[in-house]
Write an enzyme that holds these catalytic residues in place. Structure first.
Site, PDB file in Angstrom:
ATOM      1  N   SER A   1      -4.141   8.033  -1.480  1.00  0.00           N
ATOM      2  CA  SER A   1      -3.358   7.085  -2.271  1.00  0.00           C
ATOM      3  C   SER A   1      -3.700   5.634  -1.947  1.00  0.00           C
ATOM      4  O   SER A   1      -3.455   4.747  -2.769  1.00  0.00           O
ATOM      5  CB  SER A   1      -1.854   7.310  -2.061  1.00  0.00           C
TER       6      SER A   1
ATOM      7  N   LYS B   1       1.655   2.096   3.079  1.00  0.00           N
ATOM      8  CA  LYS B   1       1.821   1.528   1.745  1.00  0.00           C
ATOM      9  C   LYS B   1       1.845   0.003   1.839  1.00  0.00           C
ATOM     10  O   LYS B   1       2.083  -0.568   2.900  1.00  0.00           O
ATOM     11  CB  LYS B   1       3.143   1.994   1.101  1.00  0.00           C
TER      12      LYS B   1
END
Length: 208
Positions: free
Chosen positions: A127, A164
């Site tokens: 991701s 993230k």
């Protein structure tokens, strides 16, 4: 520095995993783990000789009898500290519990602040590709908040920590991936309490 610490540091400098080093000298990964932890007080002579061979040093250096390694390119160990690699980061669990530490990685003292706590976390998934790749080790400075737009490690609902980009708005927290295949996740109102910041990403280590 103990024999185990010398073995671990040299193994890291040779970019070998515990399993790879074990295969070279004819023992299991578990044996290398015991050597490095110091639970094996007397390493067998033939294993010690093989360790020295594949780590480009001497048995005397590994045992601490000689402070000068055979490999002249090895840096001064006193300039490094060993940072734990944690297997998982989850709310309510101390990541530094012994059974949650899977390994240690050397970091130069100039890269960290000795008054702060650090850990390595291994990246899983794609991701955050291409900045962060699966298998990368990220050095994380443990803290409960980061500036908006920073890369950090967070947990969601107490699950394993993920890397993230963390963005704050007036009434939301958004977790952004780099890979466009993964849409951002926005948490508003009471849902922001589902997120726990574990730390700020300071460095990436990648082995080929």
């Amino acid at each position: 520095m103990t024999t185990g610490e010398r073995i671990k540091l040299l193994r890291k400098e040779h970019n070998l995993t515990q399993e790879e080093l074990g295969a070279k000298i004819g023992v299991q990964k578990a044996a290398i783990q015991k050597y490095e932890k110091g639970t094996v007080k007397n390493i067998k002579r033939d294993s010690l000789i093989k360790l020295a061979k594949y780590l480009d040093t001497t048995p005397e250096y590994l045992l601490g009898w000689d402070d000068t390694p055979q490999n002249a390119n090895i840096v001064d160990e006193s300039e490094f500290v060993m940072i734990p690699v944690v297997g998982r980061v989850a709310a309510g669990l101390s990541c530094f519990a012994e059974n949650n530490i899977t390994d240690y990685e050397p970091v130069h003292k100039n890269s960290i602040n000795s008054d702060e706590q650090y850990a390595f976390l291994r990246v899983v998934g794609d991701s955050m590709y291409p900045v962060f790749m699966e298998g990368d080790l990220v050095l994380v400075r443990c803290q409960t908040s980061v500036d908006s737009g920073s890369y950090g490690v967070v947990t969601i609902d107490g699950e394993n920590g993920v890397v993230k980009r963390i963005v704050y708005g007036k009434d939301f927290i958004e977790l952004q991936s780099i890979n466009p295949m993964y849409p951002p996740r926005r948490f508003t109102d009471e849902d922001v309490l589902r997120i726990r910041v574990f730390g700020l990403v300071k460095e990436i280590k990648r082995k080929f």
